[in-house]
Design an enzyme around this catalytic site. Sequence first.
Site, PDB file in Angstrom:
ATOM      1  N   HIS A 179       3.247  -1.117   2.929  1.00 20.09           N
ATOM      2  CA  HIS A 179       3.533  -2.183   3.887  1.00 20.09           C
ATOM      3  C   HIS A 179       4.830  -1.837   4.609  1.00 20.09           C
ATOM      4  CE1 HIS A 179       0.333  -4.508   2.284  1.00 20.09           C
ATOM      5  NE2 HIS A 179       0.946  -4.865   1.168  1.00 20.09           N
ATOM      6  N   ILE A 202      -7.609  -4.644   2.358  1.00 20.05           N
ATOM      7  CA  ILE A 202      -7.859  -5.966   1.784  1.00 20.05           C
ATOM      8  C   ILE A 202      -7.481  -5.921   0.308  1.00 20.05           C
ATOM      9  CG2 ILE A 202      -9.564  -7.776   1.360  1.00 20.05           C
ATOM     10  CD1 ILE A 202      -9.279  -7.197   4.317  1.00 20.05           C
ATOM     11  N   GLY A 203      -6.696  -6.882  -0.121  1.00 20.92           N
ATOM     12  CA  GLY A 203      -6.354  -7.003  -1.539  1.00 20.92           C
ATOM     13  C   GLY A 203      -6.173  -8.467  -1.872  1.00 20.92           C
ATOM     14  N   PHE A 253      -4.711  -9.569   3.577  1.00 20.67           N
ATOM     15  CA  PHE A 253      -5.029  -8.359   4.330  1.00 20.67           C
ATOM     16  C   PHE A 253      -3.781  -7.765   4.952  1.00 20.67           C
ATOM     17  CE2 PHE A 253      -5.545 -11.938   7.291  1.00 20.67           C
ATOM     18  CZ  PHE A 253      -4.744 -11.539   8.348  1.00 20.67           C
ATOM     19  N   CYS A 296      -5.013   3.438  -1.127  1.00 17.01           N
ATOM     20  CA  CYS A 296      -6.160   2.766  -1.734  1.00 17.01           C
ATOM     21  C   CYS A 296      -6.988   3.709  -2.599  1.00 17.01           C
ATOM     22  CB  CYS A 296      -7.036   2.109  -0.663  1.00 17.01           C
ATOM     23  SG  CYS A 296      -6.135   0.912   0.329  1.00 17.01           S
TER      24      CYS A 296
END
Length: 221
Positions: free
Chosen positions: A81, A146-147, A159, A176
């Site tokens: 992020h 997506i998590g 998301f 991922c």
Amino acid sequence: MTSGLPDIEWRVSDAPVPYEFALAEMEARAAALVAGEARELVWLLEHPPVYTAGTSADPAELLDPRFPVFRTGRGGRYTYHGPGQRIGYVVLDLRHRRRDVRNYVHAIEGWVIDALARIGVNGYRAPGRIGIWTTDGGPEAKIGAIGVRIRQWVTLHGFAVNLNPDLGHFGGIVPCGIPEFPVTSAAQLGVDATAAAFDAALEATFLPFLGSLAAPGENES
């Protein structure tokens, strides 16, 4: 900015929000929602650069911990992020909606795909791979992660969509856990989309997303 639903808070943070603060805030909101003491929440924001590890993260996939690393309760593996990435934390009560984890993940994916279409990016689901994918730039690449976590049928996390982040920052991890596919961004695809433009697209496609969560025989209003 408003979702059009007075019982759901639609929050937009303009300045980067430290990951640990956002996580604590989201956890507190979810607990209050379970207790009937708070409204549901959609929170749009970005973080300073961090790596986060989901519940199935493999330590071997953390290649270069150049940024802080946080363990988190969401599903999935490692992700990045940072600035230029739009994150949506979604705290919804599924106790009066459809209690179906797969349906919820599918709905989140559909919401992001619909919002991306409004800014000129063609996204899609890929069988067996959670997230949002595109071939707009040629080879298949991932543009959105997506998590989620669901506790007592209240949702957490959500998301992360790459608008114009530094894609080199993904090099510290195997994103991922899928080394064979690259990550991409709207900017890399030639789409100049601001966070505000993407937020507006998310707002415009929010009601259909909620409708897809309705319990059988019910409709959101």
